[in-house]
Design an enzyme around this catalytic site. Structure first.
Site, PDB file in Angstrom:
ATOM      1  N   LYS A   1       0.816  -1.267   0.055  1.00 21.14           N
ATOM      2  CA  LYS A   1       0.002  -0.013   0.020  1.00 21.14           C
ATOM      3  C   LYS A   1       0.980   1.231   0.068  1.00 21.14           C
ATOM      4  O   LYS A   1       1.917   1.326   0.702  1.00 21.14           O
ATOM      5  CB  LYS A   1      -0.901   0.162   1.310  1.00 21.14           C
ATOM      6  CG  LYS A   1      -1.850  -0.856   1.395  1.00 21.14           C
ATOM      7  CD  LYS A   1      -2.931  -0.810   2.646  1.00 21.14           C
ATOM      8  CE  LYS A   1      -3.781  -2.391   2.655  1.00 21.14           C
ATOM      9  NZ  LYS A   1      -4.678  -2.134   3.838  1.00 21.14           N
TER      10      LYS A   1
ATOM     11  N   TYR B   1      -5.215   5.755  -1.397  1.00 22.93           N
ATOM     12  CA  TYR B   1      -4.021   4.879  -1.365  1.00 22.93           C
ATOM     13  C   TYR B   1      -4.190   4.025  -2.625  1.00 22.93           C
ATOM     14  O   TYR B   1      -5.103   3.592  -2.864  1.00 22.93           O
ATOM     15  CB  TYR B   1      -3.783   4.068  -0.006  1.00 22.93           C
ATOM     16  CG  TYR B   1      -4.799   3.147   0.435  1.00 22.93           C
ATOM     17  CD1 TYR B   1      -4.950   1.707   0.330  1.00 22.93           C
ATOM     18  CD2 TYR B   1      -5.941   3.903   0.990  1.00 22.93           C
ATOM     19  CE1 TYR B   1      -6.212   1.326   0.779  1.00 22.93           C
ATOM     20  CE2 TYR B   1      -7.223   3.212   1.355  1.00 22.93           C
ATOM     21  CZ  TYR B   1      -7.270   1.874   1.150  1.00 22.93           C
ATOM     22  OH  TYR B   1      -8.307   1.110   1.755  1.00 22.93           O
TER      23      TYR B   1
ATOM     24  N   ASP C   1     -13.806  -3.971  12.784  1.00 21.61           N
ATOM     25  CA  ASP C   1     -12.712  -3.667  13.564  1.00 21.61           C
ATOM     26  C   ASP C   1     -12.874  -4.001  15.056  1.00 21.61           C
ATOM     27  O   ASP C   1     -11.969  -4.356  15.794  1.00 21.61           O
ATOM     28  CB  ASP C   1     -12.156  -2.189  13.281  1.00 21.61           C
ATOM     29  CG  ASP C   1     -11.812  -1.889  11.710  1.00 21.61           C
ATOM     30  OD1 ASP C   1     -11.447  -2.969  10.930  1.00 21.61           O
ATOM     31  OD2 ASP C   1     -11.562  -0.912  11.534  1.00 21.61           O
TER      32      ASP C   1
END
Length: 185
Positions: free
Chosen positions: A73, A133, A171
């Site tokens: 990334k 990204y 998450d």
């Protein structure tokens, strides 16, 4: 045209592209395959991602994809600022479980290269922060993994108190490093 600084974990780099400005604004090549290759970074990016986090304290991560869909990334901020974190998840690596953090911001105009074998996450430091990204493989739900941002075994020092952090359900439910599928070094 690029300032490159190693960040202490194998392959994790801060990259600062040059910006050329005048009274109209600025121009910058944020990615140039030839310049990256000349600097020893020979990657083929296949997908660009763009996220907006409306609030300060949004935490996205720690995310990664398993082989054969692992991703390098290249992360930058186009508005606002973040703390960006890379965690070595390569079992057998001398730095397994170690992490490095870097503040990325639109003002600093810096980027971080997070290689395969590292979990990645970031926390917004300002409202309305936008992160862009590049990745070297396509998103694959079958290979997508995450791990706890607050795993004490890793011990990341996030700059905002845990009770102020905004997380996704994914998450929040992520496993700790000891229970996560990781890479073999």
């Amino acid at each position: 045209m690029l300032d490159i600084r190693p960040l202490g974990l194998d392959g994790v780099l801060e990259i600062a592209p040059k910006r050329f400005g005048d009274d109209r604004g600025f121009f910058s090549e944020t990615y140039n395959a030839s310049l990256f290759k000349d600097a020893g970074i020979d990657l083929v990016f296949v997908q660009d991602n763009h996220s907006l986090s409306v609030a300060k304290g949004v935490l996205r991560g720690l995310h990664y994809q398993l082989p054969p869909k692992a991703q390098d990334k290249l992360v930058r901020v186009v508005r606002g600022s973040i703390i960006d974190v890379a965690v070595d998840i390569r079992k057998g690596s001398p730095t397994f479980g170690k992490w490095v953090a870097l503040e990325l911001s639109a003002a600093k105009w810096n980027q971080i290269l997070v290689p395969k074998g590292f979990a990645h996450g970031f926390m917004t430091l300002e409202e309305n922060t936008e992160v862009v990204y590049k990745v070297t493989d396509y998103y694959s739900p079958a290979h997508d993994r995450s791990m706890r941002f607050d795993d004490p075994e890793i011990g990341i020092d996030w700059p905002i108190a845990t009770d102020m952090i905004q997380l996704s359900d994914k998450d929040r439910a992520a496993p700790r490093l000891a229970d996560a599928e990781t890479f073999i070094y």
